[in-house]
Design a protein around this motif. Structure first.
Motif, PDB file in Angstrom:
ATOM      1  N   VAL A 139       0.734  -1.266  -0.179  1.00  0.00           N
ATOM      2  CA  VAL A 139      -0.098  -0.024   0.056  1.00  0.00           C
ATOM      3  C   VAL A 139       0.735   1.152  -0.074  1.00  0.00           C
ATOM      4  O   VAL A 139       0.348   2.448  -0.147  1.00  0.00           O
ATOM      5  N   GLY A 180      -1.177  -0.068  -4.968  1.00  0.00           N
ATOM      6  CA  GLY A 180      -1.614  -0.348  -3.750  1.00  0.00           C
ATOM      7  C   GLY A 180      -2.391   0.870  -3.044  1.00  0.00           C
ATOM      8  O   GLY A 180      -3.409   0.521  -2.477  1.00  0.00           O
ATOM      9  N   ALA A 228      -0.296  -6.036  -3.705  1.00  0.00           N
ATOM     10  CA  ALA A 228       0.024  -4.907  -4.918  1.00  0.00           C
ATOM     11  C   ALA A 228       1.635  -4.735  -4.715  1.00  0.00           C
ATOM     12  O   ALA A 228       2.053  -3.758  -4.963  1.00  0.00           O
ATOM     13  N   THR A 259       5.896  -7.124  -8.650  1.00  0.00           N
ATOM     14  CA  THR A 259       5.555  -8.368  -9.029  1.00  0.00           C
ATOM     15  C   THR A 259       6.681  -9.289  -8.520  1.00  0.00           C
ATOM     16  O   THR A 259       6.130 -10.675  -8.379  1.00  0.00           O
ATOM     17  N   ALA A 278       7.841  -9.956  -5.653  1.00  0.00           N
ATOM     18  CA  ALA A 278       7.755 -10.431  -4.494  1.00  0.00           C
ATOM     19  C   ALA A 278       6.290 -11.052  -4.160  1.00  0.00           C
ATOM     20  O   ALA A 278       6.029 -11.616  -3.161  1.00  0.00           O
ATOM     21  N   PRO A 289       0.925  -8.791 -13.173  1.00  0.00           N
ATOM     22  CA  PRO A 289       0.765 -10.164 -13.205  1.00  0.00           C
ATOM     23  C   PRO A 289       0.929 -11.098 -11.944  1.00  0.00           C
ATOM     24  O   PRO A 289       1.523 -10.577 -11.087  1.00  0.00           O
ATOM     25  N   VAL A 327      -6.485  -9.031 -10.313  1.00  0.00           N
ATOM     26  CA  VAL A 327      -7.253  -7.494 -10.784  1.00  0.00           C
ATOM     27  C   VAL A 327      -6.941  -7.695 -12.412  1.00  0.00           C
ATOM     28  O   VAL A 327      -6.241  -7.890 -13.102  1.00  0.00           O
ATOM     29  N   ASP A 384       4.404  -6.574 -18.231  1.00  0.00           N
ATOM     30  CA  ASP A 384       3.404  -5.584 -17.641  1.00  0.00           C
ATOM     31  C   ASP A 384       1.859  -5.629 -18.276  1.00  0.00           C
ATOM     32  O   ASP A 384       1.217  -5.688 -17.801  1.00  0.00           O
ATOM     33  N   HIS A 388      -2.963  -7.824 -19.386  1.00  0.00           N
ATOM     34  CA  HIS A 388      -4.073  -6.734 -19.684  1.00  0.00           C
ATOM     35  C   HIS A 388      -4.684  -7.276 -21.093  1.00  0.00           C
ATOM     36  O   HIS A 388      -5.779  -7.275 -21.045  1.00  0.00           O
TER      37      HIS A 388
HETATM   38  N1  LIG Z   1      -3.749  -3.089 -12.710  1.00  0.00           N
HETATM   39  C1  LIG Z   1      -2.863  -2.012 -13.259  1.00  0.00           C
HETATM   40  O1  LIG Z   1      -3.523  -1.129 -14.217  1.00  0.00           O
HETATM   41  C2  LIG Z   1      -1.362  -1.850 -12.835  1.00  0.00           C
HETATM   42  C3  LIG Z   1      -0.942  -0.758 -13.028  1.00  0.00           C
HETATM   43  C4  LIG Z   1       0.507  -0.426 -12.826  1.00  0.00           C
HETATM   44  C5  LIG Z   1       0.869  -1.450 -11.919  1.00  0.00           C
HETATM   45  N2  LIG Z   1       0.302  -2.679 -11.722  1.00  0.00           N
HETATM   46  C6  LIG Z   1       0.820  -4.019 -10.807  1.00  0.00           C
HETATM   47  O2  LIG Z   1       1.011  -3.658  -9.389  1.00  0.00           O
HETATM   48  C7  LIG Z   1       2.074  -3.863  -8.983  1.00  0.00           C
HETATM   49  C8  LIG Z   1       2.812  -2.830  -8.258  1.00  0.00           C
HETATM   50  O3  LIG Z   1       3.258  -1.768  -9.103  1.00  0.00           O
HETATM   51  P1  LIG Z   1       3.511  -0.347  -8.857  1.00  0.00           P
HETATM   52  O4  LIG Z   1       3.280   0.682 -10.007  1.00  0.00           O
HETATM   53  O5  LIG Z   1       2.280   0.224  -7.739  1.00  0.00           O
HETATM   54  O6  LIG Z   1       4.756  -0.253  -7.815  1.00  0.00           O
HETATM   55  P2  LIG Z   1       5.329   0.584  -6.902  1.00  0.00           P
HETATM   56  O7  LIG Z   1       6.907   0.434  -7.032  1.00  0.00           O
HETATM   57  O8  LIG Z   1       4.737   1.910  -6.885  1.00  0.00           O
HETATM   58  O9  LIG Z   1       4.860  -0.126  -5.651  1.00  0.00           O
HETATM   59  C9  LIG Z   1       5.625  -1.466  -5.105  1.00  0.00           C
HETATM   60  C10 LIG Z   1       5.130  -1.807  -3.777  1.00  0.00           C
HETATM   61  O10 LIG Z   1       5.792  -3.130  -3.641  1.00  0.00           O
HETATM   62  C11 LIG Z   1       6.743  -2.984  -2.220  1.00  0.00           C
HETATM   63  N3  LIG Z   1       7.701  -3.910  -2.315  1.00  0.00           N
HETATM   64  C12 LIG Z   1       7.656  -5.146  -1.788  1.00  0.00           C
HETATM   65  N4  LIG Z   1       9.051  -5.600  -2.038  1.00  0.00           N
HETATM   66  C13 LIG Z   1       9.490  -4.844  -2.903  1.00  0.00           C
HETATM   67  C14 LIG Z   1      11.060  -4.798  -3.186  1.00  0.00           C
HETATM   68  N5  LIG Z   1      11.676  -5.918  -3.048  1.00  0.00           N
HETATM   69  N6  LIG Z   1      11.364  -3.541  -3.914  1.00  0.00           N
HETATM   70  C15 LIG Z   1      10.479  -2.631  -4.315  1.00  0.00           C
HETATM   71  N7  LIG Z   1       9.251  -2.539  -3.791  1.00  0.00           N
HETATM   72  C16 LIG Z   1       8.790  -3.722  -2.965  1.00  0.00           C
HETATM   73  C17 LIG Z   1       6.837  -1.564  -2.129  1.00  0.00           C
HETATM   74  O11 LIG Z   1       7.123  -1.031  -0.853  1.00  0.00           O
HETATM   75  C18 LIG Z   1       5.605  -0.628  -2.746  1.00  0.00           C
HETATM   76  O12 LIG Z   1       4.790  -0.863  -1.646  1.00  0.00           O
HETATM   77  C19 LIG Z   1       3.145  -4.536 -10.100  1.00  0.00           C
HETATM   78  O13 LIG Z   1       2.985  -5.942  -9.890  1.00  0.00           O
HETATM   79  C20 LIG Z   1       2.439  -4.090 -11.239  1.00  0.00           C
HETATM   80  O14 LIG Z   1       2.443  -5.116 -12.377  1.00  0.00           O
HETATM   81  C21 LIG Z   1      -0.996  -3.122 -12.172  1.00  0.00           C
END
Ligand SMILES: NC(=O)c1ccc[n+]([C@@H]2O[C@H](COP(=O)([O-])OP(=O)(O)OC[C@H]3O[C@@H](n4cnc5c(N)ncnc54)[C@H](O)[C@@H]3O)[C@@H](O)[C@H]2O)c1
Length: 377
Positions: A11, A16, A85, A88, A90, A110, A135, A196, A200
């Motif tokens: 989050v 998230g 969220a 990916t 983790a 994914p 999602v 990524d 979708h």
């Molecule tokens: N449904 C959609 O439209 C959509 C859009 C963007 C991203 N996503 C997916 O959501 C997920 C998160 O993407 P995001 O853009 O929010 O990423 P982000 O980098 O903004 O957030 C990542 C989150 O994971 C945590 N985390 C846990 N282990 C980590 C590590 N080893 N290194 C870095 N961060 C770590 C971070 O603290 C953070 O809370 C991805 O799997 C991505 O594919 C989906």
């Protein structure tokens, strides 16, 4: 009024926080909880999970929440549902921990980096008897809901082709800050536009137009060096653009460009043009425009004369005819009803695995320079 615990991991991240915590879970509570078919209402109790306690405390304080922890297993003890969220890479380990603890699991796409792991997740969830979901937010966008309405209403006649254009310029991070996290541009950290975006495209194509039979894709790294969150230069090892052709059952040809190295000359950041024998449509995130066969102009090719017809004026806006809620929230409500009252939910981990399969085949197609058949998993 009942309450259920929802452990939410990731989050502090973009998706998230904004889409899942604020726009979905907290928004459901703000509307008085989730209404079930028997009239009971369910309030969601978020349990924030992550790696950095101070960041979690900050998010919690901003929204008057008190339950946060860096201990996943402790969070799971208080939870009915686990949501993931995280980046990916983790995801698999944390989701498997939640499945082992017997919790229902909902995850961003994914679901994994490889088909093998994605299938293992689906099998583990089924074996443990927990509800599972991935999602698939684009299905609930107003533009795509209007497109679905056109398909269901028989507007297109026989659908011939779909051309999708997704993308925008993601700044390199040196002279202007990048608007996406740097891990997206490093293959070793789970990045890449194929991994990524192909999940979708998988559910969009399969839910609207038909099963995907084959894929040909060319992935490219157009921008070889980017600058990270600390301003340091790093080699971009992942694909930042992908040019894909998908053959669907029933003969529809879909061609979708995905790119973080393209400047937008469109009305929206993603657009799908669908051409059918009886009509065509262009759907974006929110809007959808159509042209019927009866109002189709007859262009004649003549480069000696300037184009006088204003082609874009010959399209008509599809009306909303409904109020559209946030797509992530709609899907959260569907998943929670699936958990709480066994309502149908087709967007499960098996569907998630098929999305990962398309990404994996797209990457192989690009590496080997050939078209790949998509076998049933
Ligand atoms: N449904 C959609 O439209 C959509 C859009 C963007 C991203 N996503 C997916 O959501 C997920 C998160 O993407 P995001 O853009 O929010 O990423 P982000 O980098 O903004 O957030 C990542 C989150 O994971 C945590 N985390 C846990 N282990 C980590 C590590 N080893 N290194 C870095 N961060 C770590 C971070 O603290 C953070 O809370 C991805 O799997 C991505 O594919 C989906």
């Amino acid at each position: 009024m009942r309450t259920i615990g929802v452990a939410m991991n990731g989050v502090t991240g973009r998706m998230g926080y904004r889409q899942h915590l604020v726009r979905s879970v907290l928004a459901i509570n703000e509307q008085g909880g989730l209404a079930l078919s028997d009239g009971t209402r369910v309030r969601l109790e978020p349990i924030l999970v992550g790696r950095n306690e101070a960041k979690l405390a900050g998010v919690a304080a901003r929204h008057g929440l008190t339950d946060y922890t860096t201990d996943l297993e402790a969070a799971l003890e208080r939870a009915d549902v686990y949501f993931d969220a995280q980046v990916t890479q983790a995801r698999v380990k944390a989701v498997l921990t939640a499945i082992d603890a017997g919790k229902h699991v909902y995850a961003e796409k994914p679901t994994a980096e490889s088909v093998e792991e994605a299938v293992a997740l689906a099998r583990a969830a089924t074996a443990r008897g927990v509800k599972n979901g991935v999602v698939q937010d684009k299905l609930f966008l107003p533009g795509l809901l209007k497109l679905k309405r056109l398909i269901d209403g028989g507007f297109f006649g026989r659908i011939l082709s779909v051309r999708g254009e997704f993308g925008y310029w993601v700044f390199e991070g040196d002279w202007q800050e990048a608007q996406r996290p740097s891990w997206n541009y490093r293959a070793e950290d789970g990045g890449g536009i194929i991994l990524d975006m192909f999940p979708h495209w998988h559910y969009v194509l399969e839910n609207l137009f038909g099963r995907i039979k084959s894929v040909y894709a060319k992935g490219v790294t157009h921008i070889p060096t980017r600058h990270d969150e600390q301003g340091n230069a790093y080699p971009a090892t992942a694909d930042d653009a992908a040019y894909g052709i998908f053959e669907l059952e029933g003969g529809v040809i879909a061609q979708i460009n995905s790119s973080w190295a393209v400047r937008v000359n469109r009305d929206e950041l993603v657009e799908f043009q669908v051409d059918g024998t009886h009509g065509s449509a262009v759907a974006g995130l929110r809007t959808c425009r159509i042209q019927h066969r009866a109002t189709t102009p007859k262009p004649v090719w003549n480069p000696d004369l300037p184009a006088t017809a204003r082609f874009r004026d010959g399209w008509q806006e599809v009306p909303d005819n409904a109020e559209f809620d946030n797509g992530f929230k709609i899907q959260w409500e569907l998943f929670l009803r699936h958990v709480l009252e066994d309502a149908p939910f087709p967007y499960d981990f098996a569907a998630g695995a098929r999305g990962v399969q398309l990404a994996e085949l797209g990457l192989r197609s690009s590496a080997e320079g050939r078209r790949m058949a998509v076998e049933s998993l």
